[in-house]
Design a protein around this motif. Structure first.
Motif, short mmCIF file in Angstrom:
data_model
loop_
_atom_site.label_atom_id
_atom_site.label_comp_id
_atom_site.label_asym_id
_atom_site.label_seq_id
_atom_site.Cartn_x
_atom_site.Cartn_y
_atom_site.Cartn_z
N ILE A 172 0.84 -1.21 0.00
CA ILE A 172 0.00 0.00 0.00
C ILE A 172 0.87 1.25 0.00
CG2 ILE A 172 -1.67 1.33 1.37
CD1 ILE A 172 -2.80 -1.45 2.25
N LYS A 173 1.97 1.18 0.73
CA LYS A 173 2.86 2.35 0.76
C LYS A 173 3.52 2.56 -0.60
CE LYS A 173 5.58 5.64 1.99
NZ LYS A 173 5.06 6.93 1.66
N LEU A 174 4.07 1.49 -1.14
CA LEU A 174 4.86 1.64 -2.37
C LEU A 174 4.01 1.82 -3.62
CD1 LEU A 174 7.88 -0.80 -1.91
CD2 LEU A 174 7.74 1.67 -1.49
N LEU A 175 2.96 0.98 -3.74
CA LEU A 175 2.17 1.03 -4.96
C LEU A 175 1.12 2.13 -4.94
CD1 LEU A 175 1.66 -2.74 -5.90
CD2 LEU A 175 3.32 -1.09 -6.79
N GLN A 176 0.50 2.35 -3.76
CA GLN A 176 -0.59 3.32 -3.71
C GLN A 176 -0.15 4.64 -3.10
OE1 GLN A 176 -3.92 1.53 -1.74
NE2 GLN A 176 -3.92 -0.28 -3.04
N ASP A 177 1.02 4.61 -2.45
CA ASP A 177 1.54 5.82 -1.81
C ASP A 177 0.54 6.38 -0.80
OD1 ASP A 177 3.43 7.65 -1.23
OD2 ASP A 177 2.83 9.05 -2.80
N GLU A 178 -0.07 5.47 -0.02
CA GLU A 178 -1.01 5.90 1.00
C GLU A 178 -0.39 5.62 2.37
OE1 GLU A 178 -3.88 7.38 1.00
OE2 GLU A 178 -4.43 7.38 -1.13
N THR A 179 0.38 6.57 2.87
CA THR A 179 1.08 6.36 4.14
C THR A 179 0.11 6.02 5.27
OG1 THR A 179 2.59 8.03 3.37
CG2 THR A 179 2.83 7.34 5.64
N GLY A 180 -0.99 6.79 5.31
CA GLY A 180 -1.96 6.60 6.38
C GLY A 180 -2.52 5.21 6.40
N LEU A 181 -2.96 4.73 5.21
CA LEU A 181 -3.55 3.40 5.13
C LEU A 181 -2.53 2.32 5.44
CD1 LEU A 181 -5.73 3.80 1.91
CD2 LEU A 181 -6.55 3.50 4.25
N ALA A 182 -1.28 2.56 5.06
CA ALA A 182 -0.23 1.56 5.22
C ALA A 182 0.20 1.41 6.67
CB ALA A 182 0.96 1.91 4.34
N ILE A 183 0.38 2.54 7.30
CA ILE A 183 1.00 2.56 8.63
C ILE A 183 0.13 1.87 9.67
CG2 ILE A 183 0.13 4.72 9.61
CD1 ILE A 183 3.12 5.46 10.05
N VAL A 184 -1.19 1.78 9.35
CA VAL A 184 -2.13 1.14 10.28
C VAL A 184 -1.73 -0.29 10.61
CG1 VAL A 184 -4.51 0.34 10.49
CG2 VAL A 184 -4.04 2.60 9.55
N PHE A 185 -1.10 -0.96 9.65
CA PHE A 185 -0.78 -2.37 9.86
C PHE A 185 0.24 -2.60 10.96
CE2 PHE A 185 -2.74 -2.07 5.76
CZ PHE A 185 -3.62 -3.15 5.76
N MET A 186 0.92 -1.49 11.32
CA MET A 186 1.84 -1.57 12.46
C MET A 186 1.08 -1.91 13.75
SD MET A 186 5.00 0.10 11.52
CE MET A 186 5.43 1.46 12.56
N ALA A 187 -0.21 -1.58 13.76
CA ALA A 187 -1.01 -1.80 14.97
C ALA A 187 -0.98 -3.26 15.39
CB ALA A 187 -2.45 -1.34 14.72
N PHE A 188 -0.84 -4.18 14.42
CA PHE A 188 -0.89 -5.61 14.73
C PHE A 188 0.27 -6.06 15.61
CE2 PHE A 188 -3.56 -5.52 10.86
CZ PHE A 188 -4.72 -6.01 11.43
N ILE A 189 1.27 -5.23 15.76
CA ILE A 189 2.38 -5.57 16.67
C ILE A 189 1.85 -5.77 18.09
CG2 ILE A 189 4.48 -4.66 17.73
CD1 ILE A 189 5.18 -3.47 15.01
N ILE A 190 0.79 -5.01 18.41
CA ILE A 190 0.17 -5.18 19.73
C ILE A 190 -0.37 -6.60 19.88
CG2 ILE A 190 -1.69 -4.38 21.25
CD1 ILE A 190 -1.37 -1.62 19.90
N THR A 191 -0.99 -7.13 18.82
CA THR A 191 -1.47 -8.51 18.83
C THR A 191 -0.30 -9.48 19.05
OG1 THR A 191 -3.06 -7.83 17.15
CG2 THR A 191 -2.86 -10.18 17.55
N LEU A 192 0.77 -9.21 18.32
CA LEU A 192 1.95 -10.08 18.45
C LEU A 192 2.47 -10.05 19.87
CD1 LEU A 192 3.95 -9.44 15.14
CD2 LEU A 192 2.23 -11.17 15.65
#
Lengths: 435, 619
Positions: A172-192
């Motif tokens: 999403i970051k590289l192809l769509q250049d949507e930083t906001g949409l991409a960065i959300v996936f960092m949230a899953f670190i909390i699950t980990l």
């Protein structure tokens, strides 16, 4: 009893649904206020955003109902399928979708648009839950590691899990250049983390972020000297064994590396990202008419709300378009201005209650899959809440992500609805499965 | 499961972290919403515009209710620079009759501080009706331009320009000092417009309107709850008689000078004529006013902007003898029976001041004959009277007594830029002649209203008013009522007493004044059926022909009008000044003129252009 099991709302968590409904209704009211003008007063006017949002809400209710009807096993079984399918959609959209306002993340259908990246969230959550709930998998094996091959083997699962969430992030970051949409996936670190990831990783992340900020506001030489002093002082509390000395040295070296690397990273950011960081940290001169405009106007709108706010539809800053993106990413400004401290606290607390409720529900699951999925829901919701509200009150850099259930937009509302209701369905089903 | 149980405690860390973040946010909200009020101020600056509502300026009526000053609509062209789009500059320039350079200059000005591209500012003031009509038709083509109306002054009769004054833009200094005014506001600059500015202007109203980010109006804040309405200016009720004023201006046509008439029983000014004058409508409107003002200012020959009635200081000449006669009697150094010799001049000083040939006379006849010698004696007898062993004390006493009649002081009337005239001080003469270099005889010509003595026409009228009232006056005023309640400042209802208040002393002088008109120096100006008491005077003019002065009041019993007239460069007072006064008095008391031949002559005489129809008489 047996008949009840077939009812649509059997075992469904009413509190969650109630909070969800409250947030959606309040969200719509605020969208109406943000877009409100005397010329268009019919709430069903689909040329206006509040009219469209009603359609989205209708769609969301249909989706929720549909999700509750479908057998819970469907989500477990098709977890990887959803993940793969949506990942393909994310890859395809820059090539097949229409460009809207410079953004390449949309599929358009007439007046309405869909962002596959929004739906990637629940798919990723499903895939992560499926992967981590595999009987033989544990995040970060705690057995002793002696050799490098062991290390890789033990961390293999962690790396794989990170890849599941990292893949959509990168695409999403590289192809769509949507930083906001991409960065959300960092949230899953909390699950980990909940599933066993060492807290050191989180601490390392937090410390890096802290150092990053510090090295932007402080002179890097001073910072490294201070860090060295702190390292030396740490031996007051830690025994000066050879091992400890090495560990502290490594930490110091890594920290210094972050400090020195910060400027490099900063210089290689895109201009608008640089200014967003500058605005947040008050670095250099921020022109309130240009780069500082959004955040300043957002703060003005919220700050002028007072305790009780200016009253519904009485907000001058939001109603008269001083605040940009006031119906989507900056919807919280309308809340702050028209409902004041009281209203904005209630919104934050409602969102928080929902998130905590989801955690509570996750912990009562018998199935690992459901629990892990629940934590994913909580993490994503929390991440959105923290970043979205944080940027409007000047505590976070401006990253364009919506406030869950509140912001205008079909993709985000539907994606949050799917995300949440799959979990509600899983939760409702918890009594029917043994493990 | 055991593994999960071990990790389950992490839910507290995660939940705690979430709660912590939420609390930090709520605390931050608390700070920016409840503690820091800068955001509220910024929000107001953003969305509120304070729009001034200009009140209607008060009307001015004459003593009979006729309109002297009213308002007319005028239209200003405003521009909001950042709303100007695809402007047809050439068409706009053609309508406004300006060139492109000027157009760009104005646009630049509208963008720069204190103006702003987002705010409206005036592009062209007070459009002429033709320009307004042309613009109104095509305004839809000029985005960002807007025509707004304002009221300007209008004068239904082109009279009393000096008295009424004019309204102009407030000066930068005044705007900086007085918070009521902002640059570009109008303010009374002279005349009544200035002295009654506060009553006339009313109170500006403020409308708080809300605007959006493009500065488009979005309605009133709180439905106008915090708006203030403009309070219209108060009407002024003037004591001026428009008919008299107009008539006086006609009589003064072609002459330099002034006529001031006062109602003695009230101090109300009936007319205040100063000629040369101008049509007050000339000084209305921005561009027009600037042009006309410059034109009037450049007329150095006629000085039309100069208000002679309140600002021109003349030697009073023979009318001053009345004051001497009053003071002399009061001090007991002069009786009605006192006779002084006159051999065509004042004998003790070798015949100076000079006088005309007439028999020796008593007090009454000295006024009738206007004997210079007689009043040289009287002046010296006052200054050198035994009550003051030092003559300088005697002079000081004389000066104080004179000033109690007005000369040398400011009366405090309600027309701005009052000039006091001059009665020379002891100090002044000490300086001129040396401390021991002067005696009463050195300055004896003061006694006949000459030398350094000067007086303003309105003061002359006031002196006659005192005589008509037998010893007191009210501060002259042109406004006898402010607003619907017709309030009048108490300073105009208080009697001011002159040095002399004895009834009989005045009667003795008035006897002489009656003779002046009946059979004296102003006998040609006798009005049938009206007993007018007057005194002629000739004010010496070192620059040319002397100025004629005549003062009078009428009727003798229960006086209705006290009047003074100065006609510059017309020589002896009986020739022009007295007939003009007699016509004014007749007009006022009878409402008609019974001597049309005199009226015709007076109106036709054009001294300024040397069209003198009457042979000059010397007395």
């Amino acid at each position: 009893m047996r008949r009840d099991e077939h009812k649509l709302f059997y075992g469904v968590d009413r509190i969650t649904i109630l909070i969800y409904a409250l947030l959606v209704i309040m969200g719509w009211l605020n969208i109406y206020a943000a877009v409100y003008n005397e010329a268009h007063q019919s709430i069903f006017d689909t040329s206006q955003k509040y009219g469209k949002q009603l359609i989205w809400i209708g769609g969301a209710i249909a989706l929720a109902t549909f999700i509750l009807i479908i057998d819970a096993n469907f989500y477990t079984v098709f977890a990887y399928f959803f993940y793969g399918f949506l990942l393909l959609a994310c890859i395809a959209v820059p090539f097949l979708g229409r460009e809207v306002k410079g953004s390449r993340s949309w599929f358009r259908f007439g007046d309405f648009g869909i962002q596959p990246a929004e739906f990637m969230k629940f798919a990723t959550n499903l895939a992560l839950a499926k992967f981590l709930s595999n009987e033989n998998i544990e995040v970060e094996n705690s057995s002793r590691r002696t050799r490098l091959s062991d290390l890789i083997k033990n961390y293999k699962n962690t790396i794989f899990a990170v890849a599941i969430l990292g893949l959509p992030l990168v695409i999403i970051k590289l192809l769509q250049d949507e930083t906001g949409l991409a960065i959300v996936f960092m949230a899953f670190i909390i699950t980990l983390y909940r599933e066993g990831l060492s807290i050191n990783f989180l601490l390392f992340g937090l410390l890096s972020a802290l150092l990053f900020v510090l090295s932007l506001v402080m002179d890097s030489k001073t910072l490294i000297i201070s860090l060295s002093v702190i390292s030396l002082l740490s031996f007051v509390f830690v025994r000066r064994t050879r091992k400890n000395v090495i560990i502290v040295s490594i930490i110091l070296a890594a920290a210094s590396g972050v400090v020195l690397g910060t400027n490099y990273v900063y210089e290689h950011l895109e201009p608008h990202q640089k200014t967003r960081i500058d605005v947040l940290l008050g670095r250099g001169t921020v022109d309130l008419k240009k780069e500082g405009y959004n955040v300043n106007q957002a703060k003005i709108a919220i700050g002028s709300g007072g305790f009780f706010g200016k009253g519904y539809l009485q907000g001058t800053q939001t109603k008269y378009d001083f605040v940009p993106e006031q119906d989507t990413d900056f919807i919280f400004c309308t809340v702050g201005e028209e409902w004041g401290f009281l209203g904005s606290s209630i919104v934050i607390l409602l969102e928080l209650t929902l998130i905590l409720r989801v955690i509570f529900m996750a912990e009562r699951q018998r199935s690992d899959f459901s629990r892990i999925y629940g934590y994913g829901v909580a993490s994503v919701l929390f991440f959105h809440l923290a970043v979205n509200v944080g940027m409007t009150i000047g505590l976070m850099p401006v990253i364009g992500i919506p406030l869950p259930f509140f912001s205008y937009g079909g993709s985000s509302l539907w994606s949050f609805t799917i995300l949440l209701f799959i979990f509600i369905k899983l939760d409702a089903n918890r009594l029917l499965i043994l493990k | 499961m055991s593994k999960n149980a071990q990790l389950a405690d992490r839910k507290f860390i995660i939940g705690g972290f979430f709660i912590l973040v939420a609390l930090i946010y709520i605390f931050r909200l608390f700070y920016i919403q409840l503690v820091d009020d800068q955001y509220l101020k910024d929000a107001r600056n953003n969305a509120f515009r304070h729009r001034t509502e200009y009140p209607v300026r008060g009307y001015i009526f004459d003593r009979k209710g006729k309109l002297l000053v009213m308002n007319a609509q005028s239209y200003d062209l405003w521009v909001t620079p950042n709303q100007v789009k695809d402007c047809d500059t050439i068409a706009m320039c053609e309508i406004l009759e300006i060139d492109k350079k000027e157009f760009l200059k104005r646009m630049k000005k509208a963008r720069q501080a204190p103006n702003s591209p987002r705010k409206e500012s005036i592009f062209e003031k007070q459009l002429s009706p033709a320009v307004y009509a042309a613009l109104q038709e095509k305004l839809y083509r000029f985005k960002g331009f807007d025509v707004q109306s304002r009221t300007v002054r209008k004068y239904p009769r082109p009279i009393a320009a000096h008295l009424l004054g004019y309204v102009g833009e407030v000066s930068k200094e005044k705007a900086a000092k007085d918070p009521y005014y902002r640059e570009g506001d109008y303010i009374g600059v002279s005349g009544i417009e200035k002295s009654y500015e506060e009553a006339l202007r009313g109170v500006k109203g403020v409308q708080i309107v809300m605007v959006d980010v493009n500065n488009k109006t979005k309605g009133r804040y709180m439905n106008g709850m915090y708006d203030t309405l403009a309070v219209p200016g108060k009407a002024l009720f003037s004591s001026i008689d428009a008919e008299m004023q107009e008539y006086g201006e006609k009589l003064m046509h072609g002459k330099k000078g002034s006529i001031v008439a006062i109602e003695p029983s009230t101090g109300e000014i009936l007319c205040l004529v100063s000629n040369p004058s101008y049509d007050p409508n000339l000084l209305v409107g921005g561009k027009l006013r600037a042009k006309n003002y410059a034109m009037l200012q450049m007329d150095t020959l006629n000085v039309p902007l100069f208000n002679r009635a309140t600002q021109a200081m003349y030697p009073p000449g023979s009318i001053f003898k009345l004051i001497d006669a009053l003071i002399g009697q009061k001090d007991g150094v002069l009786k009605t029976s006192t006779v002084y010799p006159c051999h065509s001049g004042y004998p003790p000083m070798g015949g100076k001041p000079k006088c005309h040939a007439h028999p020796a006379c008593d007090l009454t006849h000295s006024i009738q004959q206007s004997c210079n010698s007689y009043y040289s004696y009287v002046f010296r007898s006052i200054v050198d009277q035994p009550a003051f062993p030092k003559f300088k004390d005697g002079y000081q006493h004389w000066r104080d007594a004179v000033m109690s009649f007005g000369p040398g002081t400011k009366l405090g009337y309600d027309i701005p830029y009052e000039k006091p005239g001059n009665v020379p001080s002891v100090k002044y003469y000490d300086k001129v002649f040396g401390t021991n270099g002067w005696r009463s005889n050195t300055i004896v010509s003061l006694g006949i209203g000459q030398a350094e003595l000067t007086i303003v026409p309105i003061q002359m009228a006031n002196v006659v008013s005192i005589i008509a009232n037998h010893g007191y006056y009210y501060v002259p005023h042109v406004i006898k009522g402010v607003g619907t309640e017709k309030k009048l400042d108490t300073m105009y209802t208080r009697k001011h007493y002159a040095y002399v208040t004895d009834h009989q002393i005045y009667e003795n002088v008035i006897d002489g004044m009656q003779l002046v008109v009946e059979s004296g120096t102003a006998r040609t100006s006798k009005i049938p059926d009206i007993v007018m008491c007057g005194k002629t005077g000739t004010a010496q003019n070192p620059h040319g022909k002397d100025h004629a002065v005549f003062v009078a009041f009428a009727p003798r019993e229960n006086p209705k009008i006290a009047i003074a007239c100065v006609v510059e460069n017309s020589g002896f007072g009986g020739t022009y000044a007295a007939p003009i006064v007699s016509l004014m008095v007749e007009k006022y008391l009878k409402g008609k003129i019974t001597r049309p031949d005199i009226e015709k002559r007076m109106m036709e005489v054009d001294i300024i252009n040397n069209k003198n129809l009457i042979p000059t008489k010397h007395h």
